[in-house]
Scaffold this active site. Structure first.
Site, PDB file in Angstrom:
ATOM      1  CG  HIS A 101      15.418  54.542  36.312  1.00  0.00           C
ATOM      2  ND1 HIS A 101      15.421  53.655  37.352  1.00  0.00           N
ATOM      3  CD2 HIS A 101      16.395  55.440  36.583  1.00  0.00           C
ATOM      4  CE1 HIS A 101      16.352  54.014  38.230  1.00  0.00           C
ATOM      5  NE2 HIS A 101      16.956  55.097  37.782  1.00  0.00           N
ATOM      6  CG  ASP A 104      13.585  51.067  35.794  1.00  0.00           C
ATOM      7  OD1 ASP A 104      14.748  50.929  35.397  1.00  0.00           O
ATOM      8  OD2 ASP A 104      13.249  51.785  36.768  1.00  0.00           O
ATOM      9  CG  HIS A 271      23.475  57.680  47.001  1.00  0.00           C
ATOM     10  ND1 HIS A 271      22.703  58.226  46.005  1.00  0.00           N
ATOM     11  CD2 HIS A 271      23.575  56.358  46.699  1.00  0.00           C
ATOM     12  CE1 HIS A 271      22.344  57.284  45.150  1.00  0.00           C
ATOM     13  NE2 HIS A 271      22.853  56.140  45.561  1.00  0.00           N
ATOM     14  CG  ASP A 296      15.939  56.740  46.521  1.00  0.00           C
ATOM     15  OD1 ASP A 296      14.709  56.981  46.524  1.00  0.00           O
ATOM     16  OD2 ASP A 296      16.598  56.603  45.470  1.00  0.00           O
ATOM     17  CG  ASP A 309      21.389  50.457  46.154  1.00  0.00           C
ATOM     18  OD1 ASP A 309      21.678  51.464  46.816  1.00  0.00           O
ATOM     19  OD2 ASP A 309      21.321  50.457  44.913  1.00  0.00           O
TER      20      ASP A 309
HETATM   21  C1  XLS Z   1      21.794  54.846  41.944  1.00  0.00           C
HETATM   22  C2  XLS Z   1      20.650  55.677  42.246  1.00  0.00           C
HETATM   23  C3  XLS Z   1      19.484  55.593  41.265  1.00  0.00           C
HETATM   24  C4  XLS Z   1      18.513  56.729  41.456  1.00  0.00           C
HETATM   25  C5  XLS Z   1      17.541  56.924  40.359  1.00  0.00           C
HETATM   26  O1  XLS Z   1      22.713  54.689  42.744  1.00  0.00           O
HETATM   27  O2  XLS Z   1      20.263  55.383  43.544  1.00  0.00           O
HETATM   28  O3  XLS Z   1      18.855  54.362  41.344  1.00  0.00           O
HETATM   29  O4  XLS Z   1      17.804  56.597  42.648  1.00  0.00           O
HETATM   30  O5  XLS Z   1      18.141  57.100  39.131  1.00  0.00           O
HETATM   31 CA    CA Z   2      18.573  56.106  44.710  1.00  0.00          CA
HETATM   32 CA    CA Z   3      22.084  53.555  45.481  1.00  0.00          CA
END
Ligand code: XLS
Ligand code: CA
Ligand code: CA
EC number: 5.3.1.5
Length: 444
Positions: A101, A104, A271, A296, A309
């Site tokens: 990002h 970051d 997610h 991801d 995560d």
């Molecule tokens: C948050 C998201 C974020 C996206 C990028 O839950 O996973 O990290 O991947 O903004």
């Molecule tokens: Ca993500």
């Molecule tokens: Ca996430």
């Protein structure tokens, strides 16, 4: 240049019998499968935010993580140190991609103009480091959720000034993603949703979100950014309801606004489960729509209702995920980004390596199993047989649009028996287990 991981050797493939925590057991980056090295099938990526910014803070506790780059108190020194640490980390793990990002990689200034200048300095440093390294940018994105200005959303805020701020931030993020040769650009709508409908103009928010995405598409065209635009669905957290709830919802939204041709999806495992789906479901949905862009890679905890995560270590899930990727024809402008963080108590620098090794090994193994399943057409054969009735006779007419309710009534009205195939779920699940066991047994 300062070395951040002097005690960590370059991580080597040692094979399945190895007990060395700092070695790959299943992932040999150069192993050729189907004419391509494994590393190019998997395209692993490090998430800058979790690995180099996150310090192990949680809502109940202070940071725990030992991170040598945080010894620098000057924010610019710290930003440069993080970049250098990223490159050293990727080289030691043989990871060729990263994602970030805007916020970051560089601290914010007082105005957006000042912030952009600071950002440029860090981007310069990244470009410098890229020159003598294999490390590339998988995707970039803008953080439109951390700063208090985004409390009501970014593209879906009630404030036109905040909408303008978000637009300018994405404009800059697109420019730097292009400058760094990013393969894609992600839109994750962390605050694009609502807490209560009592104070929300749902119609205006959705229209504004579409306007925002259209402007992004137009600006990308204008500057010649040819990377893939990706929507990352997530149903909730931080808001109670997020507009990009899941693949099906986000796809309907894109279609409704004539934006579908410009976007694919970045699917995150955690997610998917938050949306009440499996990881496989979201990937399958994206695949059949021709929209599987990137992943991801992480996993959630099914007993917890939030986005944990975690590093992916579940072989079953990575097998089914890689099966979808293989059936989609593999990654083009996408890859497996470890949007994953080590647990707060795994606070040593070494744990960052161990987490990534575990994730890479688990996906490599998943890929190998999935490759066999796809090659042998295990599920395809079964599915084809199950739907055979649509290949001939009345079924063929249905599929070809050559029939209607009246004709169908006439066809069925005097029929006494309908013969159905068995779904054989248990058989298929045990077949999948056999493929897992067989693949593991054949490993070196
Ligand atoms: C948050 C998201 C974020 C996206 C990028 O839950 O996973 O990290 O991947 O903004
Ligand atoms: Ca993500
Ligand atoms: Ca996430």
């Amino acid at each position: 240049m300062m070395e951040f991981f002097p005690e960590i050797p370059k991580i080597q493939f040692e094979g399945k019998e190895s007990t060395n925590p700092l070695a790959f057991k299943f992932y040999d980056p150069n192993e050729v499968i189907d004419g391509k090295p494994l590393k190019d099938h998997l395209k692993f990526s490090v998430a800058f935010w979790h690995t180099f910014v996150n310090e192990g803070r949680d809502p109940f506790g202070d940071p725990t993580a030992e991170r040598p780059w945080n010894r620098f108190s000057d924010p610019m020194d710290k930003a440069f140190a993080r970049v250098d640490a990223l490159f050293e980390f990727c080289e030691k793990l043989n990871i060729e991609y990263f994602c970030f990002h805007d916020r970051d990689i560089a601290p914010e200034g007082k105005t957006l103009r000042e912030t952009n200048k600071i950002l440029d300095k860090v981007v310069e440093r990244i470009k410098e480091r890229m020159k003598d390294s294999n490390v590339k940018l998988l995707w970039g994105t803008a953080n439109l959720f951390s700063h208090p200005r985004y409390m009501h959303g970014a593209a879906t805020t009630c404030s036109a000034d905040v909408f303008a701020y978000a637009a300018a931030q994405v404009k800059k993020a697109l420019e730097i993603t292009k400058e760094l040769g990013g393969e894609g650009y992600v839109f994750w709508g962390g605050r694009e949703g609502y807490e209560t409908l009592l104070n929300t103009d749902l119609g205006l928010e959705l229209e504004n979100l579409a306007r925002f995405l259209r402007m992004a598409v137009e600006y990308a065209k204008k500057i010649g950014f040819t990377g893939q635009f990706l929507i990352e669905p997530k149903p909730k957290e931080p808001t109670k309801h997020q507009y990009d709830f899941d693949v099906a919802t986000a796809y309907a939204f894109l279609k409704n606004h004539g934006l579908d041709e410009y976007f694919k999806f970045n699917i995150e495992a955690n997610h998917a489960t938050l949306a009440g789906h499996t990881f496989q479901h979201e990937l399958r949905m994206a695949r059949i729509l021709g929209k599987l862009g990137s992943i991801d890679a992480n996993q959630g905890d099914l007993l917890l209702g939030w986005d944990t995560d975690q590093f992916p270590t579940n072989i079953y899930d990575t097998t089914l995920a890689m099966y979808e990727v293989i059936k989609a024809g593999g990654f083009t402008k996408g890859g497996l980004n470890f949007d994953a963080k080590v647990r707060r108590a795994s606070y040593k620098v070494e744990d960052l390596f161990i987490g990534h090794i575990a994730g890479m090994d688990t996906f490599a193994l998943g890929f190998k199993i999935a490759y066999k399943l796809a090659k042998d057409g295990v599920f395809d054969k079964f599915i084809e047989e199950k739907y055979r009735s649509f290949k001939e006779g009345i079924g063929k007419e249905i599929v070809e649009g050559k029939t209607d309710f009246e004709k169908l009534e006439e066809y069925i009205i005097d029929k006494e028996d309908i013969e159905l195939p068995s779904g054989k779920q248990e058989y298929l699940e045990s077949l999948l287990n056999s493929y897992i066991v067989k693949t593991i047994a054949e490993l070196r």
